[in-house]
Motif scaffolding. Structure first.
Motif, PDB file in Angstrom:
ATOM      1  N   GLY A   1       5.084  -6.828 -14.565  1.00 18.96           N
ATOM      2  CA  GLY A   1       4.459  -5.541 -14.308  1.00 18.96           C
ATOM      3  C   GLY A   1       5.038  -4.742 -13.161  1.00 18.96           C
ATOM      4  N   ARG A   2       5.936  -5.334 -12.352  1.00 14.03           N
ATOM      5  CA  ARG A   2       6.545  -4.573 -11.265  1.00 14.03           C
ATOM      6  C   ARG A   2       7.431  -3.469 -11.830  1.00 14.03           C
ATOM      7  NH1 ARG A   2       9.754  -8.854  -8.112  1.00 14.03           N
ATOM      8  NH2 ARG A   2       9.835  -9.698 -10.194  1.00 14.03           N
ATOM      9  N   GLU A   3       7.441  -2.324 -11.163  1.00 10.50           N
ATOM     10  CA  GLU A   3       8.304  -1.225 -11.575  1.00 10.50           C
ATOM     11  C   GLU A   3       9.616  -1.292 -10.814  1.00 10.50           C
ATOM     12  OE1 GLU A   3       5.857   2.211 -10.775  1.00 10.50           O
ATOM     13  OE2 GLU A   3       5.337   2.334 -12.884  1.00 10.50           O
ATOM     14  N   VAL A   4      10.645  -0.677 -11.387  1.00 11.61           N
ATOM     15  CA  VAL A   4      11.955  -0.590 -10.758  1.00 11.61           C
ATOM     16  C   VAL A   4      12.133   0.846 -10.285  1.00 11.61           C
ATOM     17  CG1 VAL A   4      14.443  -0.779 -11.145  1.00 11.61           C
ATOM     18  CG2 VAL A   4      12.869  -2.383 -12.255  1.00 11.61           C
ATOM     19  N   THR A   5      12.554   1.014  -9.032  1.00 12.54           N
ATOM     20  CA  THR A   5      12.782   2.351  -8.496  1.00 12.54           C
ATOM     21  C   THR A   5      14.224   2.756  -8.753  1.00 12.54           C
ATOM     22  OG1 THR A   5      11.160   1.986  -6.753  1.00 12.54           O
ATOM     23  CG2 THR A   5      12.721   3.787  -6.413  1.00 12.54           C
ATOM     24  N   LEU A   6      14.396   3.914  -9.356  1.00 15.43           N
ATOM     25  CA  LEU A   6      15.718   4.491  -9.591  1.00 15.43           C
ATOM     26  C   LEU A   6      15.807   5.785  -8.802  1.00 15.43           C
ATOM     27  CD1 LEU A   6      15.744   4.114 -13.483  1.00 15.43           C
ATOM     28  CD2 LEU A   6      16.804   2.589 -11.829  1.00 15.43           C
ATOM     29  N   VAL A   7      16.971   6.065  -8.246  1.00 20.32           N
ATOM     30  CA  VAL A   7      17.176   7.315  -7.527  1.00 20.32           C
ATOM     31  C   VAL A   7      18.037   8.222  -8.392  1.00 20.32           C
ATOM     32  CG1 VAL A   7      18.120   8.400  -5.458  1.00 20.32           C
ATOM     33  CG2 VAL A   7      16.991   6.175  -5.295  1.00 20.32           C
ATOM     34  N   SER A   8      17.523   9.389  -8.707  1.00 24.90           N
ATOM     35  CA  SER A   8      18.241  10.373  -9.506  1.00 24.90           C
ATOM     36  C   SER A   8      18.755  11.470  -8.577  1.00 24.90           C
ATOM     37  CB  SER A   8      17.305  10.973 -10.559  1.00 24.90           C
ATOM     38  OG  SER A   8      17.905  12.089 -11.175  1.00 24.90           O
ATOM     39  N   ALA A   9      20.049  11.744  -8.639  1.00 24.26           N
ATOM     40  CA  ALA A   9      20.644  12.806  -7.820  1.00 24.26           C
ATOM     41  C   ALA A   9      21.557  13.637  -8.701  1.00 24.26           C
ATOM     42  CB  ALA A   9      21.426  12.196  -6.661  1.00 24.26           C
ATOM     43  N   ARG A  10      21.418  14.952  -8.613  1.00 27.26           N
ATOM     44  CA  ARG A  10      22.291  15.853  -9.367  1.00 27.26           C
ATOM     45  C   ARG A  10      22.592  17.057  -8.502  1.00 27.26           C
ATOM     46  NH1 ARG A  10      20.593  16.945 -14.687  1.00 27.26           N
ATOM     47  NH2 ARG A  10      21.445  19.021 -14.647  1.00 27.26           N
ATOM     48  N   PRO A  11      23.725  17.711  -8.728  1.00 26.84           N
ATOM     49  CA  PRO A  11      24.047  18.893  -7.925  1.00 26.84           C
ATOM     50  C   PRO A  11      22.920  19.920  -8.007  1.00 26.84           C
ATOM     51  CG  PRO A  11      25.932  18.249  -9.262  1.00 26.84           C
ATOM     52  CD  PRO A  11      24.762  17.412  -9.705  1.00 26.84           C
ATOM     53  N   ALA A  12      22.573  20.505  -6.883  1.00 32.07           N
ATOM     54  CA  ALA A  12      21.483  21.482  -6.837  1.00 32.07           C
ATOM     55  C   ALA A  12      21.836  22.702  -7.681  1.00 32.07           C
ATOM     56  CB  ALA A  12      21.215  21.896  -5.396  1.00 32.07           C
ATOM     57  N   GLY A  13      20.843  23.180  -8.439  1.00 30.43           N
ATOM     58  CA  GLY A  13      20.992  24.404  -9.213  1.00 30.43           C
ATOM     59  C   GLY A  13      21.759  24.264 -10.515  1.00 30.43           C
ATOM     60  N   VAL A  14      22.235  23.090 -10.847  1.00 28.38           N
ATOM     61  CA  VAL A  14      22.986  22.891 -12.083  1.00 28.38           C
ATOM     62  C   VAL A  14      22.007  22.491 -13.179  1.00 28.38           C
ATOM     63  CG1 VAL A  14      24.768  21.520 -13.229  1.00 28.38           C
ATOM     64  CG2 VAL A  14      25.079  22.227 -10.857  1.00 28.38           C
ATOM     65  N   THR A  15      22.124  23.124 -14.332  1.00 26.43           N
ATOM     66  CA  THR A  15      21.254  22.782 -15.456  1.00 26.43           C
ATOM     67  C   THR A  15      22.093  22.202 -16.589  1.00 26.43           C
ATOM     68  OG1 THR A  15      21.454  25.018 -16.354  1.00 26.43           O
ATOM     69  CG2 THR A  15      19.596  24.595 -14.875  1.00 26.43           C
TER      70      THR A  15
END
Length: 198
Positions: free
Chosen positions: A85-99
């Motif tokens: 039941g433990r969750e895994v933390t993921l870090v999401s990073a993307r260039p600002a303002g890019v879609t």
């Protein structure tokens, strides 16, 4: 720690026919400088102390630092973890303002895959994105890392494999200025540029 010449619990046991490879001279000197600490086995009882030492030596960057003054949009995501039941933390990073869709770089410390039985976690290796695997010739999990790359190739996937002569687990962190550590970092950077440029 599982480096050649020290107690190990995984991988091949050195014998007269299977002697451990020698350390790179610079990396070996850095390992000797750590003294007895390098010989401490990783056990459940000593894990918390080992994690504290690691966090002090290599502090994890904060989300604020990762945002780099607004250059990146960074958020922590939670994904289902093991059956307990433990969750895994993921870090999401993307260039600002890019879609829109962007290439994805997924980094994970390889030990988690080895201990978690990568073959059952990733049954469709041909569906993996391009993989980069690097390992030292004196690394505890060298044979497993090579086998993982081979399994990806056998399944029709794409992997780049580097086995650094004389390197051991964590040597690029222990001796970041060593020539071999710099060469390994440069190879990772070149691969990342080639992959993102596809």
């Amino acid at each position: 720690m599982g480096v050649a010449g020290m107690p190990r619990e995984h991988g091949p046991v050195p014998t007269a026919r299977h002697a451990p490879p020698p350390f790179d001279p610079e990396l070996g000197a850095a390992l000797v400088a750590t003294g007895e600490r390098a010989k401490e086995p990783v056990t459940p009882d000593g894990l918390a102390a080992r994690q504290e030492r690691d966090a002090a030596a290599r502090p994890r960057p904060t989300v604020r630092k990762l945002r780099d003054g607004g250059r990146f949009e960074v958020e922590e995501l939670r994904a289902p973890g093991p059956r307990d039941g433990r969750e895994v933390t993921l870090v999401s990073a993307r260039p600002a303002g890019v879609t829109g869709p962007l290439p994805l770089l997924y980094y994970m410390h390889g030990g988690g895959m080895i201990m978690g039985n990568a073959w059952s976690v990733l049954p469709r290796l041909s569906e993996l994105p391009f993989a980069y695997i690097d390992v030292g010739s004196a690394e505890t999990f060298r044979d497993e890392a090579v086998a993982c790359a081979d399994a990806i190739w056998q399944a029709g996937g794409e992997a780049e494999l580097h086995v650094w002569p004389g390197a051991f687990h964590g040597s690029d962190t222990l001796a970041p200025r060593a020539s071999l550590s710099q060469e390994a970092r440069d190879a990772r950077t070149r691969w990342l540029r080639r992959t993102i440029g596809r």
